[in-house]
Design a protein around this motif. Structure first.
Motif, PDB file in Angstrom:
ATOM      1  N   ILE A 165       0.836  -1.199   0.000  1.00 51.97           N
ATOM      2  CA  ILE A 165       0.000   0.000   0.000  1.00 51.97           C
ATOM      3  C   ILE A 165       0.874   1.254   0.000  1.00 51.97           C
ATOM      4  N   GLU A 166       2.112   1.137   0.442  1.00 57.54           N
ATOM      5  CA  GLU A 166       3.042   2.265   0.376  1.00 57.54           C
ATOM      6  C   GLU A 166       3.293   2.673  -1.073  1.00 57.54           C
ATOM      7  N   THR A 167       3.416   1.678  -1.955  1.00 57.55           N
ATOM      8  CA  THR A 167       3.624   1.949  -3.378  1.00 57.55           C
ATOM      9  C   THR A 167       2.405   2.633  -3.979  1.00 57.55           C
ATOM     10  N   LEU A 168       1.216   2.157  -3.638  1.00 58.51           N
ATOM     11  CA  LEU A 168      -0.006   2.785  -4.134  1.00 58.51           C
ATOM     12  C   LEU A 168      -0.100   4.232  -3.660  1.00 58.51           C
ATOM     13  N   ALA A 169       0.187   4.479  -2.398  1.00 55.57           N
ATOM     14  CA  ALA A 169       0.144   5.844  -1.869  1.00 55.57           C
ATOM     15  C   ALA A 169       1.126   6.745  -2.618  1.00 55.57           C
ATOM     16  N   GLN A 170       2.334   6.239  -2.850  1.00 57.16           N
ATOM     17  CA  GLN A 170       3.345   7.014  -3.577  1.00 57.16           C
ATOM     18  C   GLN A 170       2.894   7.296  -5.010  1.00 57.16           C
ATOM     19  N   ASP A 171       2.343   6.304  -5.677  1.00 60.57           N
ATOM     20  CA  ASP A 171       1.886   6.479  -7.060  1.00 60.57           C
ATOM     21  C   ASP A 171       0.745   7.502  -7.147  1.00 60.57           C
ATOM     22  N   ILE A 172      -0.151   7.473  -6.175  1.00 59.96           N
ATOM     23  CA  ILE A 172      -1.240   8.456  -6.157  1.00 59.96           C
ATOM     24  C   ILE A 172      -0.680   9.855  -5.940  1.00 59.96           C
ATOM     25  N   ILE A 175      -1.837  11.622   2.095  1.00 61.06           N
ATOM     26  CA  ILE A 175      -2.695  10.490   1.770  1.00 61.06           C
ATOM     27  C   ILE A 175      -2.565   9.433   2.859  1.00 61.06           C
ATOM     28  N   ALA A 176      -3.676   8.838   3.207  1.00 61.10           N
ATOM     29  CA  ALA A 176      -3.706   7.722   4.146  1.00 61.10           C
ATOM     30  C   ALA A 176      -4.486   6.592   3.483  1.00 61.10           C
ATOM     31  N   ILE A 177      -3.918   5.404   3.515  1.00 62.15           N
ATOM     32  CA  ILE A 177      -4.577   4.232   2.955  1.00 62.15           C
ATOM     33  C   ILE A 177      -4.611   3.158   4.035  1.00 62.15           C
ATOM     34  N   GLU A 178      -5.787   2.598   4.251  1.00 65.60           N
ATOM     35  CA  GLU A 178      -5.964   1.512   5.210  1.00 65.60           C
ATOM     36  C   GLU A 178      -6.224   0.211   4.472  1.00 65.60           C
ATOM     37  N   LYS A 179      -5.679  -0.873   5.023  1.00 64.52           N
ATOM     38  CA  LYS A 179      -5.937  -2.214   4.492  1.00 64.52           C
ATOM     39  C   LYS A 179      -6.563  -3.021   5.632  1.00 64.52           C
ATOM     40  N   GLU A 184      -7.199  -4.040  13.661  1.00 68.30           N
ATOM     41  CA  GLU A 184      -8.298  -3.578  12.814  1.00 68.30           C
ATOM     42  C   GLU A 184      -7.852  -3.401  11.370  1.00 68.30           C
ATOM     43  N   CYS A 185      -6.629  -2.867  11.197  1.00 70.47           N
ATOM     44  CA  CYS A 185      -6.129  -2.651   9.841  1.00 70.47           C
ATOM     45  C   CYS A 185      -4.630  -2.363   9.882  1.00 70.47           C
ATOM     46  N   ALA A 186      -4.036  -2.423   8.712  1.00 72.54           N
ATOM     47  CA  ALA A 186      -2.691  -1.888   8.496  1.00 72.54           C
ATOM     48  C   ALA A 186      -2.901  -0.596   7.721  1.00 72.54           C
ATOM     49  N   PHE A 187      -1.997   0.356   7.878  1.00 70.69           N
ATOM     50  CA  PHE A 187      -2.176   1.602   7.142  1.00 70.69           C
ATOM     51  C   PHE A 187      -0.831   2.241   6.839  1.00 70.69           C
ATOM     52  N   VAL A 188      -0.868   3.127   5.877  1.00 69.70           N
ATOM     53  CA  VAL A 188       0.278   3.976   5.568  1.00 69.70           C
ATOM     54  C   VAL A 188      -0.242   5.387   5.377  1.00 69.70           C
ATOM     55  N   GLU A 189       0.544   6.340   5.789  1.00 74.11           N
ATOM     56  CA  GLU A 189       0.201   7.749   5.617  1.00 74.11           C
ATOM     57  C   GLU A 189       1.445   8.463   5.105  1.00 74.11           C
ATOM     58  N   LEU A 190       1.324   9.053   3.926  1.00 72.34           N
ATOM     59  CA  LEU A 190       2.431   9.799   3.323  1.00 72.34           C
ATOM     60  C   LEU A 190       2.021  11.245   3.140  1.00 72.34           C
ATOM     61  N   GLU A 191       2.997  12.117   3.274  1.00 67.73           N
ATOM     62  CA  GLU A 191       2.759  13.537   3.069  1.00 67.73           C
ATOM     63  C   GLU A 191       3.871  14.078   2.193  1.00 67.73           C
ATOM     64  N   ARG A 192       3.501  14.932   1.268  1.00 64.88           N
ATOM     65  CA  ARG A 192       4.502  15.525   0.378  1.00 64.88           C
ATOM     66  C   ARG A 192       4.184  16.995   0.194  1.00 64.88           C
ATOM     67  N   SER A 193       5.238  17.782   0.114  1.00 61.92           N
ATOM     68  CA  SER A 193       5.100  19.185  -0.254  1.00 61.92           C
ATOM     69  C   SER A 193       5.974  19.413  -1.475  1.00 61.92           C
ATOM     70  N   ASN A 194       5.961  20.605  -1.977  1.00 61.82           N
ATOM     71  CA  ASN A 194       6.823  20.922  -3.118  1.00 61.82           C
ATOM     72  C   ASN A 194       8.299  20.734  -2.780  1.00 61.82           C
ATOM     73  N   GLU A 195       8.602  20.681  -1.499  1.00 68.31           N
ATOM     74  CA  GLU A 195       9.997  20.550  -1.060  1.00 68.31           C
ATOM     75  C   GLU A 195      10.444  19.114  -0.880  1.00 68.31           C
ATOM     76  N   GLY A 196       9.540  18.141  -0.972  1.00 69.55           N
ATOM     77  CA  GLY A 196       9.944  16.747  -0.833  1.00 69.55           C
ATOM     78  C   GLY A 196       8.889  15.914  -0.144  1.00 69.55           C
ATOM     79  N   GLU A 197       9.284  14.700   0.200  1.00 67.77           N
ATOM     80  CA  GLU A 197       8.342  13.723   0.734  1.00 67.77           C
ATOM     81  C   GLU A 197       8.696  13.381   2.184  1.00 67.77           C
ATOM     82  N   VAL A 227       4.870   9.823   7.048  1.00 72.96           N
ATOM     83  CA  VAL A 227       4.273  10.205   8.319  1.00 72.96           C
ATOM     84  C   VAL A 227       4.112   9.011   9.237  1.00 72.96           C
ATOM     85  N   GLY A 228       3.705   7.885   8.729  1.00 75.57           N
ATOM     86  CA  GLY A 228       3.545   6.727   9.598  1.00 75.57           C
ATOM     87  C   GLY A 228       2.989   5.534   8.871  1.00 75.57           C
ATOM     88  N   HIS A 229       3.107   4.376   9.516  1.00 73.14           N
ATOM     89  CA  HIS A 229       2.476   3.143   9.036  1.00 73.14           C
ATOM     90  C   HIS A 229       2.589   2.066  10.068  1.00 73.14           C
TER      91      HIS A 229
END
Length: 85
Positions: free
Chosen positions: A33-40, A55-59, A67-80, A83-85
């Motif tokens: 799900i980390e790859t999906l979050a990055q691609d989005i 973006i946050a994605i739960e599985k 309850e679930c596994a999750f990944v949360e990514l954050e990006r700005s114009n300055e980079g990536e 945030v957590g998983h």
């Protein structure tokens, strides 16, 4: 605050954002799900004028006794930032 008015033109079109999520998720299978979050995020920054996105994605039921596994990514114009998983 970045938005200092109540105009629809001051925000993004959420229907376009939802379509990007749907389109990217259906493009190809992914193991992580980390790859999906990055691609989005990559697609959002390529197609939309955004300064920052998160973006946050739960599985659901991916882990035993959780309850679930999750990944949360954050990006700005300055980079990536991962945030957590």
């Amino acid at each position: 605050s970045i938005v200092n008015n109540d105009l629809l033109t001051s925000t993004i079109d959420y229907s376009i954002l939802a379509e990007i999520c749907r389109e990217v998720s259906l493009q190809r299978p992914r193991e992580l799900i980390e790859t999906l979050a990055q691609d989005i995020l990559d697609t959002v920054f390529a197609r939309m004028h955004v300064l920052k996105a998160k973006i946050a994605i739960e599985k659901p039921l991916a882990l035993h006794k959780a309850e679930c596994a999750f990944v949360e990514l954050e990006r700005s114009n300055e980079g990536e930032i991962c945030v957590g998983h």
